[in-house]
Each structure stands twice: as C-alpha cells, then as structure tokens.
Write a protein that holds these residues in place. Structure first.
Motif, PDB file in Angstrom:
ATOM      1  N   GLN A 190      46.729  37.453  35.811  1.00 20.65           N
ATOM      2  CA  GLN A 190      46.475  36.897  34.444  1.00 20.65           C
ATOM      3  C   GLN A 190      47.220  35.214  34.336  1.00 20.65           C
ATOM      4  OE1 GLN A 190      46.051  38.275  31.383  1.00 20.65           O
ATOM      5  NE2 GLN A 190      44.864  39.709  32.449  1.00 20.65           N
TER       6      GLN A 190
ATOM      7  N   ALA B 191      40.397  40.634  36.484  1.00 19.55           N
ATOM      8  CA  ALA B 191      40.801  42.765  38.068  1.00 19.55           C
ATOM      9  C   ALA B 191      39.933  42.606  38.751  1.00 19.55           C
ATOM     10  CB  ALA B 191      41.499  43.082  36.719  1.00 19.55           C
TER      11      ALA B 191
ATOM     12  N   GLU C 222      35.724  41.016  35.541  1.00 19.17           N
ATOM     13  CA  GLU C 222      35.786  41.643  36.708  1.00 19.17           C
ATOM     14  C   GLU C 222      35.262  40.645  38.211  1.00 19.17           C
ATOM     15  OE1 GLU C 222      36.898  44.870  38.058  1.00 19.17           O
ATOM     16  OE2 GLU C 222      37.730  45.116  36.203  1.00 19.17           O
TER      17      GLU C 222
ATOM     18  N   PHE D  99      47.814  37.355  41.878  1.00 20.96           N
ATOM     19  CA  PHE D  99      47.339  38.611  41.555  1.00 20.96           C
ATOM     20  C   PHE D  99      48.051  40.212  41.811  1.00 20.96           C
ATOM     21  CE2 PHE D  99      42.749  36.851  41.963  1.00 20.96           C
ATOM     22  CZ  PHE D  99      42.026  37.331  40.929  1.00 20.96           C
TER      23      PHE D  99
ATOM     24  N   ARG E  94      44.238  48.125  42.624  1.00 24.52           N
ATOM     25  CA  ARG E  94      43.121  47.271  41.279  1.00 24.52           C
ATOM     26  C   ARG E  94      43.953  46.307  41.559  1.00 24.52           C
ATOM     27  NH1 ARG E  94      39.695  46.700  38.134  1.00 24.52           N
ATOM     28  NH2 ARG E  94      40.125  46.398  35.851  1.00 24.52           N
ATOM     29  N   TYR E  95      43.823  45.111  41.319  1.00 21.13           N
ATOM     30  CA  TYR E  95      44.500  44.121  41.674  1.00 21.13           C
ATOM     31  C   TYR E  95      44.346  43.194  39.882  1.00 21.13           C
ATOM     32  CZ  TYR E  95      46.349  43.717  45.895  1.00 21.13           C
ATOM     33  OH  TYR E  95      46.959  44.147  46.890  1.00 21.13           O
ATOM     34  N   VAL E  96      45.010  42.987  39.161  1.00 20.94           N
ATOM     35  CA  VAL E  96      45.033  41.937  37.569  1.00 20.94           C
ATOM     36  C   VAL E  96      45.024  40.409  37.909  1.00 20.94           C
ATOM     37  CG1 VAL E  96      45.625  41.685  35.238  1.00 20.94           C
ATOM     38  CG2 VAL E  96      44.794  43.940  36.578  1.00 20.94           C
TER      39      VAL E  96
END
Length: 177
Positions: free
Chosen positions: A161, A119, A87, A138, A157-159
């Motif tokens: 990868q 995240a 995080e 993101f 919420r952002y992720v």
C-alpha cells in the motif's frame, strides 16, 4: 503513460536497459526467461505445465491479454513484469541478470502503474523473492498450504500500500487546544 519505451540506465555491467510493453514477437523470448528463472529459483517445486504449454500460454494469454512489460538489454529479453488488475501476476528475471537492479526497476514500474496498491503471491520456499518484496515495502498478509495454486506448493500473499500523503498542515495528529 504511453505504450513507448522507457529507457533506464543501469550500471555499466548492464548496458542500456529498455523496459517496454511486450508485443506478440516477445512472447517466446519472455517464456524462455520465465522457464529459466523458475528452474533456477524453484528447483524443488513441481511445475504444473510442460515447457511448450508455458510458451503457448505466453503467446495466447500473457502477452496479448495482460499488461506485460519486457525488460530488454541489447535487444534480448532479460526480465518481465505482468500486471493483472492490482496483482503482480508475474515478475521474473533471467538468472544471470539478477542482482543488477532490473527487478527493482520493474517493481518501481508496477508501483507507478498501480498507485492505489499491489498484491502478489509467491511460494514460501522462495526466500530470495520474499526478501526482495519485503525490501520493496510488501507485507505478508496470508500464508496457505498451496491448495489454490496449480503447483500445490505452500505460498504467501503480499500486499503493498502506498504511503498516504500528509494532509495540509503536515500532521496526521488531530486535536484541539
């Protein structure tokens, strides 16, 4: 990566930027950056804690217990990055230092430190932060009414990868002849 300094040169308007692991003596200065940044970026959001509680949290938790990085120009803190597992727990810049590439470098550092992905949460009303994270790859994956954060402010919420490297042969398409 060792605990030492990472020196990154920015444009002439920034001077010499040093990004390094925070130490105990940085806690109050980083808390002040956080307080000024929150006030400037989120004037309509109710803070859950008083200034002195924020300072105490930086001294007792953020700096000693989390992976906290300080962005420093000419000896003064101008930004911070806090990682807690995968995080991005905190990423704040002192308002006069926004738009100078420091946030970009902090995100680059986070990606280098967490190569498997990251995240984070940000408030929905913080459109500049949302654009910033989206520019850095993101993707918004969850929108809430804020029931899980202390401010009770709707958040997102952002992720991130990482791109997967191509397998030998350079193609992700499989097939026969």
């Amino acid at each position: 990566m060792q605990q030492g300094k990472i020196v990154k040169r920015c444009g002439p308007e920034v001077g010499s930027l040093v990004i390094r692991r925070a130490v105990g003596g940085d806690a109050d200065g980083l808390a002040e950056v956080w307080l000024r940044s929150f006030a400037a970026a989120l004037p309509g959001v109710r803070r859950a804690h008083a200034d002195e509680q924020v300072r105490a949290w930086f001294r007792a938790v953020v700096v000693p217990e989390l992976e906290t990085w300080a962005a420093v120009v000419d000896g003064a803190p101008v930004g911070l990055l806090v990682l807690d597992g995968d995080e991005v727990d905190q990423l704040y810049l002192d308002p006069p230092w926004r738009g100078r590439g420091i946030g970009d470098r902090l995100v680059e550092l986070a990606k280098e430190r967490r190569t498997g992905g990251l995240a984070l949460w940000t408030f929905q009303v913080n459109a500049p932060a949302r654009r910033f994270y989206e520019r850095h790859g993101f993707v918004a994956v969850e929108w809430t009414d804020g029931h899980r954060n202390e401010e009770r402010e709707p958040d997102v919420r952002y992720v991130w990868q990482p791109e997967r490297p191509l397998p030998p042969g350079g193609s992700t398409v499989s097939g026969g002849t």
